[in-house]
Design an enzyme around this catalytic site. Structure first.
Site, PDB file in Angstrom:
ATOM      1  N   ASP A 207       0.811  -1.229   0.000  1.00 13.76           N
ATOM      2  CA  ASP A 207       0.000   0.000   0.000  1.00 13.76           C
ATOM      3  C   ASP A 207       0.840   1.273   0.000  1.00 13.76           C
ATOM      4  O   ASP A 207       0.644   2.163   0.848  1.00 13.76           O
ATOM      5  CB  ASP A 207      -0.897   0.050   1.250  1.00 13.76           C
ATOM      6  CG  ASP A 207      -1.806  -1.141   1.398  1.00 13.76           C
ATOM      7  OD1 ASP A 207      -2.147  -1.767   0.375  1.00 13.76           O
ATOM      8  OD2 ASP A 207      -2.192  -1.437   2.543  1.00 13.76           O
TER       9      ASP A 207
ATOM     10  N   GLU B 238     -11.364   0.479  -3.780  1.00 14.77           N
ATOM     11  CA  GLU B 238     -10.516   0.994  -2.693  1.00 14.77           C
ATOM     12  C   GLU B 238      -9.260   1.618  -3.302  1.00 14.77           C
ATOM     13  O   GLU B 238      -9.105   1.692  -4.516  1.00 14.77           O
ATOM     14  CB  GLU B 238     -10.130  -0.124  -1.718  1.00 14.77           C
ATOM     15  CG  GLU B 238      -9.308  -1.233  -2.337  1.00 14.77           C
ATOM     16  CD  GLU B 238      -9.045  -2.413  -1.390  1.00 14.77           C
ATOM     17  OE1 GLU B 238      -9.553  -2.424  -0.251  1.00 14.77           O
ATOM     18  OE2 GLU B 238      -8.324  -3.341  -1.808  1.00 14.77           O
TER      19      GLU B 238
HETATM   20  O1  FUB Z   1      -3.591  -3.297   3.359  1.00 17.67           O
HETATM   21  C1  FUB Z   1      -4.931  -3.447   3.718  1.00 17.67           C
HETATM   22  C2  FUB Z   1      -5.827  -3.054   2.598  1.00 17.67           C
HETATM   23  O2  FUB Z   1      -5.553  -3.860   1.456  1.00 17.67           O
HETATM   24  C3  FUB Z   1      -5.650  -1.648   2.089  1.00 17.67           C
HETATM   25  O3  FUB Z   1      -6.158  -0.667   2.924  1.00 17.67           O
HETATM   26  C4  FUB Z   1      -6.339  -1.802   0.787  1.00 17.67           C
HETATM   27  O4  FUB Z   1      -6.184  -0.741  -0.096  1.00 17.67           O
HETATM   28  C5  FUB Z   1      -5.738  -3.088   0.288  1.00 17.67           C
HETATM   29  O5  FUB Z   1      -4.500  -2.880  -0.310  1.00 17.67           O
END
Ligand code: FUB
Length: 320
Positions: free
Chosen positions: A12, A219
């Protein structure tokens, strides 16, 4: 293509150029033995490191060590997910999603005097904050925070900033649940306004639908500007693409343009796009070094290129 931290699991990436250097703010994956589920409980991260370098393609990557630990955050429950950092008047503000003691994701702020931290957390999360994946974009002294993530990221628990009694994802034919964007207050510690939806339109000017799973937002928001256009970039989650949509304002609306990165090895895909020394780079992660374990991800960087008319050339993620 280059793996940046071969001796640890980092994911991330949020990336910024501060004081002439590239600073990377990743999530710190580890083997916590929490079983994998759709709620993302196996992403059980508990601290952050910061990394820096002054040569993206060949330079040494410096690990500045642990800069924030969940045990030092007064309101903490569990799970430090994707963070970002912004600089204002010589102070550095880290924004991080974390579940509170009721297992609800909020977005917290921690402050440092240097980009490499350490970051000291505020005693409470941002008022009215929810969900995950904050990404902060600065322009002309205004700071815009993009955030939100479906499923384990809890975005489906809210509509127009209000918690729902019965959380649900819209039907496939309905408009997709959008990321959110809000300007930050002058002191960088709160929202200055109610967050607004980050609407992504299709080629006919209609909002993407929830059932359009290879294009709709899931996301991992990021924002950058290229040749006067705003590029909102994001992950499609369960279909594993990094996509982009362009607009004429940080608030959008944005029009879907295409795929930046095809699926990687691993379930999640997440990124940052940054210009450094005249080249553009895509920082992201995959699970190749861990043998495909989705919760143990490794940081990568590769050059990102545009066509003369501002399209991003699609990069092969190497996954299925
Ligand atoms: O790392 C946890 C979660 O997985 C992140 O917040 C999302 O964007 C995904 O990468």
């Amino acid at each position: 293509m280059r793996y940046l931290v071969p001796n640890d699991y980092m994911a991330d990436p949020a990336v910024h150029v501060f004081n002439g250097k590239v600073f990377i703010y990743p999530s710190h994956d580890w083997e916590s033995d929490v079983p994998e589920n759709d709620n993302g409980d196996h992403f059980n991260m508990k601290d952050y490191h910061v990394f820096s370098m002054d040569d993206v393609e060949n330079g040494q990557v410096t690990d500045h060590g642990v800069v924030l630990d969940v045990k030092d955050i007064p309101w903490a429950g569990r799970q430090l997910w994707d963070s970002d950092v912004a600089c204002k008047n010589g102070k550095y503000y880290m924004y991080f999603p974390l579940k509170d003691k009721n297992d609800v994701f909020r977005i917290g702020v921690a402050i440092a005097d240097r980009p490499e931290g350490p970051f000291i957390p505020q005693s409470d999360p941002i008022r009215g904050s929810y969900s995950i994946d904050p990404a902060v974009f600065e322009e002309n002294g205004s700071y815009y925070m993009y955030f939100g993530g479906l499923w384990g990221g809890q975005l489906q628990r809210y509509r127009d900033n209000k918690a729902q009694e019965n959380p649900s994802i819209p039907a496939d034919s309905e408009a997709a649940l959008p990321a959110r964007v809000a300007k930050l207050s002058g002191d960088m510690l709160q929202f200055a306004e109610e967050s607004k939806p980050v609407v992504i339109l299709d080629e006919k000017g209609k909002p993407l639908t929830q059932g359009d799973t290879t294009r709709r937002f899931f996301e991992a928001s990021w924002m950058h500007k290229y040749n006067g256009k705003y590029y909102f970039t994001y992950s499609t989650g369960d279909t594993h693409f990094l996509c982009y949509a362009t607009g004429d304002s940080p608030y959008g609306p944005f029009t879907y343009q295409g795929v930046i990165l095809t699926p990687v090895v691993g379930w999640t895909t997440h990124h940052a796009i940054v210009e450094y020394k005249g080249k553009w780079y895509l920082f992201h992660h995959d699970s190749v070094p861990s043998g495909g374990r989705t919760w143990l991800r490794s940081l990568k960087v590769t050059e990102l290129t545009y066509t003369p008319d501002g399209k991003i050339n699609t990069i092969n993620g190497g996954g299925g």
